[in-house]
Motif scaffolding. Structure first.
Motif, PDB file in Angstrom:
ATOM      1  N   ALA A 294     -40.476  -5.207 -22.310  1.00  0.00           N
ATOM      2  CA  ALA A 294     -39.939  -6.570 -22.298  1.00  0.00           C
ATOM      3  C   ALA A 294     -40.502  -7.375 -21.140  1.00  0.00           C
ATOM      4  O   ALA A 294     -40.753  -8.584 -21.268  1.00  0.00           O
ATOM      5  CB  ALA A 294     -38.416  -6.535 -22.225  1.00  0.00           C
ATOM      6  N   ILE A 295     -40.715  -6.725 -20.001  1.00  0.00           N
ATOM      7  CA  ILE A 295     -41.275  -7.407 -18.826  1.00  0.00           C
ATOM      8  C   ILE A 295     -42.746  -7.725 -19.054  1.00  0.00           C
ATOM      9  O   ILE A 295     -43.193  -8.867 -18.869  1.00  0.00           O
ATOM     10  CB  ILE A 295     -41.113  -6.542 -17.559  1.00  0.00           C
ATOM     11  N   THR A 296     -43.524  -6.728 -19.464  1.00  0.00           N
ATOM     12  CA  THR A 296     -44.969  -6.936 -19.602  1.00  0.00           C
ATOM     13  C   THR A 296     -45.284  -7.959 -20.691  1.00  0.00           C
ATOM     14  O   THR A 296     -46.172  -8.806 -20.518  1.00  0.00           O
ATOM     15  CB  THR A 296     -45.669  -5.603 -19.913  1.00  0.00           C
ATOM     16  N   VAL A 297     -44.550  -7.917 -21.803  1.00  0.00           N
ATOM     17  CA  VAL A 297     -44.793  -8.863 -22.888  1.00  0.00           C
ATOM     18  C   VAL A 297     -44.420 -10.288 -22.457  1.00  0.00           C
ATOM     19  O   VAL A 297     -45.165 -11.242 -22.693  1.00  0.00           O
ATOM     20  CB  VAL A 297     -43.996  -8.455 -24.147  1.00  0.00           C
ATOM     21  N   THR A 298     -43.271 -10.434 -21.812  1.00  0.00           N
ATOM     22  CA  THR A 298     -42.825 -11.767 -21.405  1.00  0.00           C
ATOM     23  C   THR A 298     -43.738 -12.363 -20.335  1.00  0.00           C
ATOM     24  O   THR A 298     -44.073 -13.552 -20.391  1.00  0.00           O
ATOM     25  CB  THR A 298     -41.376 -11.709 -20.884  1.00  0.00           C
ATOM     26  N   VAL A 299     -44.152 -11.558 -19.379  1.00  0.00           N
ATOM     27  CA  VAL A 299     -45.064 -12.049 -18.339  1.00  0.00           C
ATOM     28  C   VAL A 299     -46.385 -12.494 -18.969  1.00  0.00           C
ATOM     29  O   VAL A 299     -46.950 -13.532 -18.595  1.00  0.00           O
ATOM     30  CB  VAL A 299     -45.299 -10.975 -17.260  1.00  0.00           C
ATOM     31  N   GLY A 300     -46.876 -11.726 -19.928  1.00  0.00           N
ATOM     32  CA  GLY A 300     -48.105 -12.119 -20.612  1.00  0.00           C
ATOM     33  C   GLY A 300     -47.952 -13.443 -21.333  1.00  0.00           C
ATOM     34  O   GLY A 300     -48.856 -14.297 -21.293  1.00  0.00           O
TER      35      GLY A 300
ATOM     36  N   LEU B 218     -36.561   4.624 -21.830  1.00  0.00           N
ATOM     37  CA  LEU B 218     -36.290   4.608 -23.267  1.00  0.00           C
ATOM     38  C   LEU B 218     -37.075   3.507 -23.969  1.00  0.00           C
ATOM     39  O   LEU B 218     -37.667   3.720 -25.032  1.00  0.00           O
ATOM     40  CB  LEU B 218     -34.791   4.432 -23.512  1.00  0.00           C
ATOM     41  N   GLU B 219     -37.077   2.305 -23.364  1.00  0.00           N
ATOM     42  CA  GLU B 219     -37.800   1.195 -23.991  1.00  0.00           C
ATOM     43  C   GLU B 219     -39.298   1.465 -24.002  1.00  0.00           C
ATOM     44  O   GLU B 219     -39.997   1.149 -24.964  1.00  0.00           O
ATOM     45  CB  GLU B 219     -37.505  -0.109 -23.241  1.00  0.00           C
ATOM     46  N   GLU B 220     -39.780   2.093 -22.920  1.00  0.00           N
ATOM     47  CA  GLU B 220     -41.207   2.420 -22.858  1.00  0.00           C
ATOM     48  C   GLU B 220     -41.579   3.429 -23.946  1.00  0.00           C
ATOM     49  O   GLU B 220     -42.646   3.321 -24.570  1.00  0.00           O
ATOM     50  CB  GLU B 220     -41.538   2.977 -21.477  1.00  0.00           C
ATOM     51  N   ARG B 221     -40.708   4.380 -24.199  1.00  0.00           N
ATOM     52  CA  ARG B 221     -40.986   5.382 -25.238  1.00  0.00           C
ATOM     53  C   ARG B 221     -40.983   4.743 -26.631  1.00  0.00           C
ATOM     54  O   ARG B 221     -41.737   5.157 -27.503  1.00  0.00           O
ATOM     55  CB  ARG B 221     -39.956   6.506 -25.169  1.00  0.00           C
ATOM     56  N   ARG B 222     -40.124   3.737 -26.824  1.00  0.00           N
ATOM     57  CA  ARG B 222     -40.120   3.030 -28.108  1.00  0.00           C
ATOM     58  C   ARG B 222     -41.395   2.211 -28.280  1.00  0.00           C
ATOM     59  O   ARG B 222     -41.839   1.955 -29.400  1.00  0.00           O
ATOM     60  CB  ARG B 222     -38.901   2.113 -28.202  1.00  0.00           C
ATOM     61  N   GLY B 223     -41.937   1.727 -27.159  1.00  0.00           N
ATOM     62  CA  GLY B 223     -43.182   0.975 -27.202  1.00  0.00           C
ATOM     63  C   GLY B 223     -43.033  -0.473 -27.620  1.00  0.00           C
ATOM     64  O   GLY B 223     -44.022  -1.136 -27.957  1.00  0.00           O
ATOM     65  N   ARG B 224     -41.823  -0.984 -27.609  1.00  0.00           N
ATOM     66  CA  ARG B 224     -41.613  -2.387 -27.991  1.00  0.00           C
ATOM     67  C   ARG B 224     -40.456  -2.969 -27.176  1.00  0.00           C
ATOM     68  O   ARG B 224     -39.552  -2.229 -26.762  1.00  0.00           O
ATOM     69  CB  ARG B 224     -41.316  -2.505 -29.486  1.00  0.00           C
ATOM     70  N   PRO B 225     -40.458  -4.285 -26.951  1.00  0.00           N
ATOM     71  CA  PRO B 225     -39.380  -4.913 -26.173  1.00  0.00           C
ATOM     72  C   PRO B 225     -38.045  -4.845 -26.914  1.00  0.00           C
ATOM     73  O   PRO B 225     -37.950  -5.242 -28.078  1.00  0.00           O
ATOM     74  CB  PRO B 225     -39.848  -6.366 -26.042  1.00  0.00           C
ATOM     75  N   THR B 226     -37.030  -4.330 -26.245  1.00  0.00           N
ATOM     76  CA  THR B 226     -35.693  -4.246 -26.830  1.00  0.00           C
ATOM     77  C   THR B 226     -34.658  -4.485 -25.736  1.00  0.00           C
ATOM     78  O   THR B 226     -34.982  -4.530 -24.549  1.00  0.00           O
ATOM     79  CB  THR B 226     -35.428  -2.870 -27.472  1.00  0.00           C
ATOM     80  N   GLY B 227     -33.407  -4.623 -26.145  1.00  0.00           N
ATOM     81  CA  GLY B 227     -32.316  -4.782 -25.194  1.00  0.00           C
ATOM     82  C   GLY B 227     -32.228  -6.198 -24.667  1.00  0.00           C
ATOM     83  O   GLY B 227     -32.792  -7.142 -25.222  1.00  0.00           O
ATOM     84  N   ARG B 228     -31.507  -6.352 -23.575  1.00  0.00           N
ATOM     85  CA  ARG B 228     -31.307  -7.674 -22.981  1.00  0.00           C
ATOM     86  C   ARG B 228     -32.282  -7.890 -21.829  1.00  0.00           C
ATOM     87  O   ARG B 228     -32.517  -6.994 -21.016  1.00  0.00           O
ATOM     88  CB  ARG B 228     -29.876  -7.840 -22.480  1.00  0.00           C
TER      89      ARG B 228
END
Length: 302
Positions: free
Chosen positions: A285-291, A83-93
């Protein structure tokens, strides 16, 4: 139908070994976790926890249920990732486990940037020892871990966990002002360190093990006079003239008066990693934070 939140509470107790530790990991109170387990016992008509001494242990039925809970939570994670991947942006916890000096020297900036740029993401950090944090990732109790190892004490990722190297954290020898090693000029080799009184972390930590192995390679047993978990405590002991210490630069901050750095040859370094479960690798959320972790760690100091 079994309640997923209650299964998550049982799984947390199974992973962490106690109600109190499970509560800390989940961000709840111990009372709230106990209530979840009690409701799950009523739902299943099964005793799940038994008192033993001052703690509790899982019954055989609870162990089987906790294993099923882990499978269900993994399915839920995959669905949330999609679901988060389909939104294309980091969301949730997003839960992050980081060792102390990274929690102090690296995570505040990353968490602040995440809050500014991605208001839909609820990132939460817990300070955890590197060995424990990797296991928490593997068991599904935290989403992302920032851990470290040393060349002589590697910290491999278990099956189902991916990792990326963020960079190397260099270390210095810290000695009291006026110490002979500070006056000699030029880098110091480990053979020059024998006979020193050492300030270090307690046994069982990666830094302690590295120091012991390195100094024992010279053929003599190092003299450990003071042991403290916090780098700032070690610095205070060095400033008091009570010994010398090897301390990484990340999160160290300004040196107190009376403490000077001495270069070592070779330069000790610990390797920093970000780790996450393979099933969540596509989560924004993982890819953005790791970057962000990689960019902030490798960025030159201001």
């Amino acid at each position: 139908m079994l309640d997923l939140g209650r299964l998550r509470a049982l799984h947390a107790v199974a992973v962490h070994g106690s109600v109190a530790a499970a509560a800390t990991a989940l961000g709840y109170t111990p009372s709230a976790v106990s209530q979840q387990i009690t409701k799950l016992e009523r739902e299943t008509r099964t005793t799940l926890l038994e008192r033993r001494g001052r703690g509790v242990v899982l019954t055989d039925e609870a162990c089987h249920l906790a294993a099923t809970a882990r499978e269900l939570l993994a399915i839920v994670e995959r669905a949330e990732t999609t679901l988060e991947e389909r939104r294309g942006r980091p969301t949730g916890r997003l839960t992050i486990a980081a060792f102390p000096s990274a929690a102090r020297g690296l995570l505040p900036g990353v968490l602040g940037e995440l809050a500014r740029l991605h208001p839909g993401l609820d990132a939460r950090m817990t300070e955890v020892d590197p060995h424990l944090s990797i296991d928490l990732v593997a068991r599904g109790m935290t989403d992302l871990a920032v851990a470290h190892d040393w060349d002589i004490a590697p910290l491999p990722a278990p099956e189902g966990v991916e990792q990326v190297r963020l960079g190397d954290d260099l270390c210095d020898l810290l000695v009291p002002e006026g110490h002979p090693l500070a006056e000699r000029g030029g880098p110091v080799r480990r053979e020059d360190l024998m006979g020193e009184r050492w300030i270090c972390q307690p046994p069982g930590t990666v830094c302690h093990d590295w120091l012991i192995r390195t100094l024992r390679a010279t053929g003599r047993e190092p003299e450990l006079v003071h042991q403290a978990e916090e780098n700032h405590t070690q610095l205070a002991l060095v400033a008091a003239g009570l010994g010398v210490a090897v301390i990484p630069r990340l999160g160290r901050g300004a040196l107190p008066d009376g403490v000077v750095t001495v270069a070592l040859d070779p330069v000790p370094r610990r390797r920093l990693y970000a780790l996450w479960r393979t099933g969540a690798a596509r989560r924004p959320a993982i890819t953005v934070t790791v970057g962000m972790l990689r960019d902030r760690f490798t960025a030159p100091p201001a």
